[in-house]
Design a protein around this motif. Structure first.
Motif, PDB file in Angstrom:
ATOM      1  N   ILE A 167       9.604  -9.408  -8.586  1.00 18.32           N
ATOM      2  CA  ILE A 167      10.457  -9.680  -7.425  1.00 18.32           C
ATOM      3  C   ILE A 167       9.536 -10.149  -6.298  1.00 18.32           C
ATOM      4  N   ALA A 168       9.641 -11.392  -5.915  1.00 18.50           N
ATOM      5  CA  ALA A 168       8.763 -11.943  -4.878  1.00 18.50           C
ATOM      6  C   ALA A 168       9.175 -11.428  -3.506  1.00 18.50           C
ATOM      7  N   CYS A 169       8.242 -10.773  -2.839  1.00 17.81           N
ATOM      8  CA  CYS A 169       8.486 -10.287  -1.481  1.00 17.81           C
ATOM      9  C   CYS A 169       7.890 -11.237  -0.450  1.00 17.81           C
ATOM     10  N   SER A 170       6.818 -11.903  -0.821  1.00 19.27           N
ATOM     11  CA  SER A 170       6.143 -12.828   0.080  1.00 19.27           C
ATOM     12  C   SER A 170       5.449 -13.886  -0.761  1.00 19.27           C
ATOM     13  N   ILE A 171       5.432 -15.106  -0.268  1.00 21.57           N
ATOM     14  CA  ILE A 171       4.758 -16.177  -1.012  1.00 21.57           C
ATOM     15  C   ILE A 171       3.248 -15.975  -1.049  1.00 21.57           C
ATOM     16  N   HIS A 172       2.737 -15.092  -0.205  1.00 23.66           N
ATOM     17  CA  HIS A 172       1.300 -14.862  -0.120  1.00 23.66           C
ATOM     18  C   HIS A 172       0.779 -13.845  -1.132  1.00 23.66           C
ATOM     19  N   VAL A 173       1.664 -13.026  -1.691  1.00 20.67           N
ATOM     20  CA  VAL A 173       1.243 -11.958  -2.597  1.00 20.67           C
ATOM     21  C   VAL A 173       0.735 -12.550  -3.905  1.00 20.67           C
ATOM     22  N   LYS A 174      -0.440 -12.046  -4.315  1.00 19.53           N
ATOM     23  CA  LYS A 174      -1.042 -12.515  -5.565  1.00 19.53           C
ATOM     24  C   LYS A 174      -1.188 -11.406  -6.607  1.00 19.53           C
ATOM     25  N   SER A 175      -1.342 -10.162  -6.140  1.00 18.05           N
ATOM     26  CA  SER A 175      -1.469  -9.045  -7.084  1.00 18.05           C
ATOM     27  C   SER A 175      -0.774  -7.820  -6.516  1.00 18.05           C
ATOM     28  N   GLU A 176      -0.507  -6.873  -7.419  1.00 17.95           N
ATOM     29  CA  GLU A 176       0.272  -5.686  -7.029  1.00 17.95           C
ATOM     30  C   GLU A 176      -0.146  -4.509  -7.890  1.00 17.95           C
ATOM     31  N   VAL A 177      -0.077  -3.328  -7.306  1.00 24.17           N
ATOM     32  CA  VAL A 177      -0.257  -2.089  -8.054  1.00 24.17           C
ATOM     33  C   VAL A 177       0.860  -1.133  -7.643  1.00 24.17           C
ATOM     34  N   VAL A 178       1.457  -0.491  -8.646  1.00 22.64           N
ATOM     35  CA  VAL A 178       2.509   0.498  -8.402  1.00 22.64           C
ATOM     36  C   VAL A 178       2.141   1.758  -9.169  1.00 22.64           C
ATOM     37  N   ILE A 179       2.122   2.879  -8.458  1.00 21.25           N
ATOM     38  CA  ILE A 179       1.742   4.170  -9.035  1.00 21.25           C
ATOM     39  C   ILE A 179       2.911   5.143  -8.869  1.00 21.25           C
ATOM     40  N   PRO A 180       3.398   5.711  -9.983  1.00 14.79           N
ATOM     41  CA  PRO A 180       4.520   6.650  -9.872  1.00 14.79           C
ATOM     42  C   PRO A 180       4.124   7.923  -9.136  1.00 14.79           C
TER      43      PRO A 180
END
Length: 151
Positions: free
Chosen positions: A98-111
């Protein structure tokens, strides 16, 4: 290392006697986003009590339209189902992103677990590709352990 120096600040936020949960979570988002150069967006999404959705409780960085995310949708929604960390080196290579910003290149999600149950997550977006390492994962797991103590 920057993570170690931030731990005492996070402990101070958690232990603040005169603050409620949401301001504490907001303060943690603010501290992480302000002090780790590649943490461009930091947010806590929490699971709804009765519906399979995540709700944005606090965030630091650009505002997002994604305040409610169904389980299974996007990286956050996938973590709500898998109960496992998800590190994405290139968000554009993910079909379910899900694109939140055109600038985002990487993501980490921790439960975020409380009493063995996945009740939410911390989500970090970076405008740098391949920004996150195992050290980020361990640090963010620790952050979530601290947050769980006030929930």
């Amino acid at each position: 290392m920057q993570f170690d120096s931030l731990k005492s600040e996070i402990i101070q936020i958690i232990n603040k006697p005169d603050a409620d949960v949401l301001p504490k979570m907001q303060a943690i988002c603010d501290v992480l986003q302000a002090n780790i150069s590649y943490y461009d967006w930091v947010g806590f999404y929490m699971a709804h009590a009765t519906e399979p959705t995540l709700h944005l409780w606090s965030q630091a960085g650009e505002p997002t339209d994604h305040t409610v995310i169904p389980f299974g949708k996007g990286i956050c929604g996938q973590v709500a189902v898998s109960n496992k960390n998800f590190v994405v080196d290139d968000v554009h290579a993910q079909d379910n992103y899900i694109a939140c910003s055109i600038h985002v290149k990487s993501e980490v999600v921790i439960p975020l677990f409380k009493d063995g149950k996945n009740i939410g997550q911390i989500d970090i977006d970076s405008n740098t590709a391949k920004a996150f390492t195992a050290s980020d994962e361990r640090f963010l797991e620790w952050v979530n352990e601290q947050v769980a103590t006030i929930l």
